[in-house]
Design an enzyme around this catalytic site. Structure first.
Site, PDB file in Angstrom:
ATOM      1  N   VAL A 196      36.201  38.412  41.953  1.00 18.00           N
ATOM      2  CA  VAL A 196      37.423  38.357  41.367  1.00 18.00           C
ATOM      3  C   VAL A 196      37.474  38.744  39.798  1.00 18.00           C
ATOM      4  O   VAL A 196      38.319  38.856  39.082  1.00 18.00           O
ATOM      5  CB  VAL A 196      38.435  37.176  41.406  1.00 18.00           C
ATOM      6  N   LYS A 197      35.789  38.811  39.324  1.00 17.24           N
ATOM      7  CA  LYS A 197      35.678  39.186  38.114  1.00 17.24           C
ATOM      8  C   LYS A 197      35.900  40.366  37.626  1.00 17.24           C
ATOM      9  O   LYS A 197      36.102  41.476  38.272  1.00 17.24           O
ATOM     10  CB  LYS A 197      34.222  38.504  37.703  1.00 17.24           C
ATOM     11  N   ASN A 198      36.041  40.723  36.324  1.00 17.76           N
ATOM     12  CA  ASN A 198      36.047  41.975  35.612  1.00 17.76           C
ATOM     13  C   ASN A 198      35.140  43.105  36.145  1.00 17.76           C
ATOM     14  O   ASN A 198      35.508  44.199  36.159  1.00 17.76           O
ATOM     15  CB  ASN A 198      36.164  41.949  34.011  1.00 17.76           C
TER      16      ASN A 198
END
Length: 413
Positions: A196-198
């Protein structure tokens, strides 16, 4: 309309990068990992970068590298994901939790009062992409009264001569501080590449070193690469490049290396990050911020000021004078409209395990206050303008409905 919370950014460049790795017949740690480490150096301006299989494993390794052990203390914010404290416990030490400021980040004044002769490190968490106040944190750990309390017990502790400042930069890839990458403001910054990270590698992390000149960073890089591979002198790729099959185990390391198949995903994303992915996140964040600012119930999140700029990992919407229960009902309302929202985070003292070992949320009132009114809205490059508008309208309607219910309940009582 169905809007997920945070799907990974998978475009043709990512697919091509993964396929290139598969066709190369080399999928574990190898050239793609090395390329990803170089891209992290380019982005952060750090002195060294070591890719690992998760933020958590990277944090455990760095605490062990510094010699953190049973009887030691590491200061952490109460408002964070559980891994921030669990890594300390896995290293054998005690997490000392302190409260946070209204911008979600660790309170430097409370950090100062929490320091004892057993304090070996501080894990400062950049929440939602917003960097901690590293100028104040550095001033605290370099204060003469604090350095006099520090008793080095290992070679690395002796070299540093003070408390180690680690940035939990899981949310803050691309954030800036004083016009430079925020990673440069701590001794060690650890990034997460979770799904879910950038920037994602599906699972993974990266340790960026900005240690003092007392350390030979090239030697530390070599040592930590071995540490992440069981303390082994050669990885499999090196052996295939003509250096011979024979290897040795020099110390009791960990098995936390990142494979190339994962690095390939992050590599393609990182090469688009500064010019494409991060600017889109910023645009969405400011559209939310500017629109919600029209409402008196809106508490703006920290996005940028003269000193710091976020990486826009989350949009932490806060609603003035809402209860925890009311906040949860707003999330349910949004879910009914097809919008998946989240909360970042349940403070660690509210979780069963941490309660069982003696932590009490009543000792961290501001952590609870921020948590109880926070809703993390979807923010990612794939969102269309129509979807953003749909989210905004439904958030406004949900909050209006909840505020009306609250007023009616007060009248009834």
């Amino acid at each position: 309309m169905k809007i997920p919370f945070s799907p990974p950014f998978i475009d043709q460049a990512v697919i091509d990068s993964v396929m290139d790795t598969l066709r190369s017949k080399w999928i574990t740690s190898g050239p793609k990992v090395k390329e990803l480490e170089q891209e992290m150096l380019n982005l952060t301006g750090s002195r060294a970068a070591i890719c690992v299989n998760s933020w958590t494993s990277g944090a455990i390794m760095m605490l062990k590298w510094f010699g953190v052990k049973e009887g030691d203390e590491v200061i952490v914010p109460a408002y964070s994901y559980c891994a921030t404290a669990l890594c300390v416990l896995h290293a054998g030490a005690k997490p000392v939790m302190v409260d946070v400021l209204d911008d979600f980040t660790i309170d430097p004044i409370k950090v100062r009062y929490a320091i004892t002769e057993r304090t070996k490190a501080i894990l400062a968490v950049d929440i939602a992409g917003w960097p901690c106040n590293y100028n104040l944190l550095n001033a605290v750990i370099k204060d003469s009264a604090v350095t006099k309390m520090f008793y080095p017990e290992t070679e690395n502790q002796l070299k540093l001569g003070r408390i180690l400042l680690i940035s939990d930069a899981a949310h803050s890839i691309g954030a800036t501080y004083g016009g430079v990458p925020a990673a440069q403001k701590s001794d060690i910054a650890i990034f997460s590449f979770h799904a879910v990270k950038n920037v994602t590698t599906a699972e993974g992390g990266c340790i960026c070193l900005n240690l003092t000149d007392n350390f030979n960073v090239a030697e530390e890089y070599t040592y930590l690469k071995m540490y992440s591979l069981n303390g082994q002198t050669k990885d499999a790729f090196t052996k295939t490049m003509g250096s011979g099959w024979r290897y040795d185990i020099l110390f009791n390391g960990l098995k936390i290396n990142m494979p190339d198949i994962c690095a390939a995903i992050g590599l393609a994303q990182l090469r688009q990050y500064k010019d494409l992915l991060l600017p889109v996140r910023k645009k969405i964040a400011y559209k939310y911020n500017n629109t919600f600012s029209l409402f008196s119930w809106f508490v703006p999140p920290p996005l940028s000021n003269d000193e710091r700029e976020s990486s826009y990992h989350l949009f932490p919407l806060r609603i003035r004078d809402i209860t925890e229960e009311g906040r949860d009902q707003i999330i349910e309302y949004l879910s009914g409209k097809g919008i998946t929202a989240n909360v970042h985070f349940i403070p660690m003292p509210m979780l069963t395990y941490f309660k069982s070992i003696g932590y009490d949320i009543q000792d961290y009132p501001n952590s609870y206050r921020q948590y109880a009114c926070e809703i993390s809205l979807p923010i990612y490059p794939q969102l269309t303008n129509a979807e953003i508008d749909y989210i905004i309208v439904n958030v406004a309607n949900a909050v209006k409905e909840q505020i009306y219910k609250t007023k009616m309940l007060k009248k009834a009582s």
